[in-house]
Design a protein around this motif. Sequence first.
Motif, PDB file in Angstrom:
ATOM      1  N   LEU A 184      92.694  26.478  34.928  1.00  0.00           N
ATOM      2  CA  LEU A 184      91.694  26.635  33.946  1.00  0.00           C
ATOM      3  C   LEU A 184      91.961  25.723  32.941  1.00  0.00           C
ATOM      4  N   LEU A 185      93.235  25.651  32.506  1.00  0.00           N
ATOM      5  CA  LEU A 185      93.528  24.620  31.335  1.00  0.00           C
ATOM      6  C   LEU A 185      93.209  22.994  31.767  1.00  0.00           C
ATOM      7  N   ALA A 186      93.416  22.883  33.116  1.00  0.00           N
ATOM      8  CA  ALA A 186      93.385  21.465  33.460  1.00  0.00           C
ATOM      9  C   ALA A 186      92.104  21.292  34.038  1.00  0.00           C
ATOM     10  N   THR A 187      90.842  22.268  34.006  1.00  0.00           N
ATOM     11  CA  THR A 187      89.740  22.176  34.427  1.00  0.00           C
ATOM     12  C   THR A 187      88.992  20.881  33.533  1.00  0.00           C
ATOM     13  N   ASP A 188      88.113  20.149  34.192  1.00  0.00           N
ATOM     14  CA  ASP A 188      87.179  19.249  33.331  1.00  0.00           C
ATOM     15  C   ASP A 188      85.879  20.346  33.280  1.00  0.00           C
ATOM     16  N   TRP A 189      85.758  20.837  32.011  1.00  0.00           N
ATOM     17  CA  TRP A 189      84.536  21.654  31.956  1.00  0.00           C
ATOM     18  C   TRP A 189      83.335  21.193  31.904  1.00  0.00           C
ATOM     19  N   PRO A 190      83.062  19.888  31.184  1.00  0.00           N
ATOM     20  CA  PRO A 190      81.812  19.452  31.480  1.00  0.00           C
ATOM     21  C   PRO A 190      81.522  18.681  32.659  1.00  0.00           C
ATOM     22  N   GLY A 191      82.525  18.359  33.506  1.00  0.00           N
ATOM     23  CA  GLY A 191      82.373  17.928  34.798  1.00  0.00           C
ATOM     24  C   GLY A 191      81.907  19.280  35.810  1.00  0.00           C
ATOM     25  N   PHE A 192      82.594  20.468  35.531  1.00  0.00           N
ATOM     26  CA  PHE A 192      82.357  21.800  36.363  1.00  0.00           C
ATOM     27  C   PHE A 192      80.790  22.198  35.838  1.00  0.00           C
ATOM     28  N   ASP A 193      80.255  22.159  34.539  1.00  0.00           N
ATOM     29  CA  ASP A 193      79.150  22.554  34.240  1.00  0.00           C
ATOM     30  C   ASP A 193      78.958  21.659  32.643  1.00  0.00           C
ATOM     31  N   ALA A 194      78.059  20.589  33.010  1.00  0.00           N
ATOM     32  CA  ALA A 194      77.422  19.803  31.929  1.00  0.00           C
ATOM     33  C   ALA A 194      77.305  20.558  30.541  1.00  0.00           C
ATOM     34  N   SER A 195      77.036  21.947  30.515  1.00  0.00           N
ATOM     35  CA  SER A 195      76.662  22.643  29.403  1.00  0.00           C
ATOM     36  C   SER A 195      77.998  23.260  28.644  1.00  0.00           C
ATOM     37  N   LEU A 196      79.159  22.975  29.242  1.00  0.00           N
ATOM     38  CA  LEU A 196      80.146  23.465  28.552  1.00  0.00           C
ATOM     39  C   LEU A 196      81.062  22.455  27.998  1.00  0.00           C
ATOM     40  N   PRO A 197      81.660  23.165  26.700  1.00  0.00           N
ATOM     41  CA  PRO A 197      82.386  21.921  25.762  1.00  0.00           C
ATOM     42  C   PRO A 197      83.707  21.726  26.550  1.00  0.00           C
ATOM     43  N   ALA A 198      84.360  20.389  26.144  1.00  0.00           N
ATOM     44  CA  ALA A 198      85.575  20.188  26.854  1.00  0.00           C
ATOM     45  C   ALA A 198      86.594  21.030  26.313  1.00  0.00           C
ATOM     46  N   ASP A 199      86.736  21.353  25.117  1.00  0.00           N
ATOM     47  CA  ASP A 199      87.669  22.381  24.674  1.00  0.00           C
ATOM     48  C   ASP A 199      87.460  23.920  24.696  1.00  0.00           C
TER      49      ASP A 199
ATOM     50  N   ALA B 237      97.215  16.202  34.185  1.00  0.00           N
ATOM     51  CA  ALA B 237      97.730  17.068  32.906  1.00  0.00           C
ATOM     52  C   ALA B 237      96.461  16.996  31.954  1.00  0.00           C
ATOM     53  N   PRO B 238      96.180  18.091  31.145  1.00  0.00           N
ATOM     54  CA  PRO B 238      95.197  18.003  30.220  1.00  0.00           C
ATOM     55  C   PRO B 238      95.735  17.139  29.169  1.00  0.00           C
ATOM     56  N   ALA B 239      94.590  16.629  28.700  1.00  0.00           N
ATOM     57  CA  ALA B 239      94.770  15.658  27.595  1.00  0.00           C
ATOM     58  C   ALA B 239      95.305  16.170  26.242  1.00  0.00           C
ATOM     59  N   ARG B 240      94.637  17.386  25.886  1.00  0.00           N
ATOM     60  CA  ARG B 240      95.052  18.003  24.758  1.00  0.00           C
ATOM     61  C   ARG B 240      95.398  19.605  25.134  1.00  0.00           C
ATOM     62  N   LYS B 241      95.312  20.396  24.046  1.00  0.00           N
ATOM     63  CA  LYS B 241      95.549  21.773  24.280  1.00  0.00           C
ATOM     64  C   LYS B 241      97.282  21.970  24.466  1.00  0.00           C
ATOM     65  N   SER B 242      97.609  23.213  25.165  1.00  0.00           N
ATOM     66  CA  SER B 242      99.016  23.349  25.329  1.00  0.00           C
ATOM     67  C   SER B 242      99.170  24.523  26.402  1.00  0.00           C
ATOM     68  N   LEU B 243     100.497  24.352  27.145  1.00  0.00           N
ATOM     69  CA  LEU B 243     100.730  25.360  27.922  1.00  0.00           C
ATOM     70  C   LEU B 243     102.140  25.857  27.535  1.00  0.00           C
ATOM     71  N   ASP B 244     102.476  27.361  27.724  1.00  0.00           N
ATOM     72  CA  ASP B 244     103.446  28.009  27.625  1.00  0.00           C
ATOM     73  C   ASP B 244     103.697  28.626  29.113  1.00  0.00           C
ATOM     74  N   ALA B 245     104.936  28.279  29.623  1.00  0.00           N
ATOM     75  CA  ALA B 245     105.276  28.983  30.893  1.00  0.00           C
ATOM     76  C   ALA B 245     106.463  29.763  30.652  1.00  0.00           C
TER      77      ALA B 245
ATOM     78  N   TRP C 292     103.988  18.149  32.880  1.00  0.00           N
ATOM     79  CA  TRP C 292     102.836  17.916  31.639  1.00  0.00           C
ATOM     80  C   TRP C 292     103.273  17.544  30.281  1.00  0.00           C
ATOM     81  N   GLY C 293     104.393  17.838  30.049  1.00  0.00           N
ATOM     82  CA  GLY C 293     104.969  17.485  28.652  1.00  0.00           C
ATOM     83  C   GLY C 293     104.980  15.977  28.999  1.00  0.00           C
ATOM     84  N   GLU C 294     105.647  15.474  29.845  1.00  0.00           N
ATOM     85  CA  GLU C 294     105.901  13.990  30.183  1.00  0.00           C
ATOM     86  C   GLU C 294     104.358  13.270  29.820  1.00  0.00           C
ATOM     87  N   ALA C 295     103.348  14.075  30.254  1.00  0.00           N
ATOM     88  CA  ALA C 295     102.013  12.993  30.076  1.00  0.00           C
ATOM     89  C   ALA C 295     101.498  13.487  28.848  1.00  0.00           C
ATOM     90  N   GLY C 296     102.247  14.159  27.910  1.00  0.00           N
ATOM     91  CA  GLY C 296     101.783  14.105  26.307  1.00  0.00           C
ATOM     92  C   GLY C 296     101.129  15.569  26.177  1.00  0.00           C
TER      93      GLY C 296
END
Length: 272
Positions: A144-159, A202-210, A231-235
């Motif tokens: 879900l963190l890595a999902t392109d939300w506007p791509g899944f549903d144009a009404s949804l915000p990217a963040d 990798a998601p372009a923004r946000k954060s992941l804890d594992a 994903w860390g190496e990707a920024g």
Amino acid sequence: MNAPVDYEVEYNNRARVPESPALIASWAQDAALYRERHAPRSIAYGRGARNIIDFFPGNGQGPVVVFIHGGYWQALDISFFSHLAGGLNAHGLSVAIPGYDLCPGVTVDDIIRQMRMVTRALSRLDRPLVISGHSAGGHLAACLLATDWPGFDASLPADLVVAAYAISGLFDLAPLVETSINNALHLDKATARAASPLFWNAPARKSLDAVVGEQESAEYFRQSRCIVDRWGEAGLATRFGTIPGANHFTAIAPLADPDSAMVARLMELASR
């Protein structure tokens, strides 16, 4: 030369933790007691009996924290996990616990799609989402963190999803293909890789804890370290951690404790 990894042993959590049946029974008891005191609001996101979200409201402010349960995509349901809303509810944060259909009745891809439907349904609350999950639920949180939300549903915000917190998650499903776990999943090498967020962009923004229970198998440590590193190496902002003294089944216990470090970290993620 290193000996081959015995994936059946590495991923058979119930065999690794002989007391797991008693621990799972205690989840059901604790969850039922919590629901008696804090009746959730039920939100339907689909037509199936399992397509339900138990929503435990906080004070109505700030992001909603979602918890996705585990069970290797083939076991358990939301009735085992209500008490895990307790730690965050005590601080006024709302918690959503979604159900989903199980393999082999559906595929892992179907479950990913259902969790995206959950996220779309929760978007109507008009509040950002922090997605947490355990084991298979950790896999789904990363998806879900890595999902392109506007791509899944144009009404949804990217963040829409601001952070993910995966507890003993699985991010590379290929090792499961030759294990008994796959008897219900029916994955092959191609479908396992396609459903593995480790290999997604990798998601372009946000954060992941594992985070991983201290007593987990080496494979669980590898899984979390790999996605944090890649994903860390990707920024992406990533963090790896261990849960002291915890096995695969006790790793989620801190969610029920308002004073735990896990709850404090989720509150921090929700406050960004």
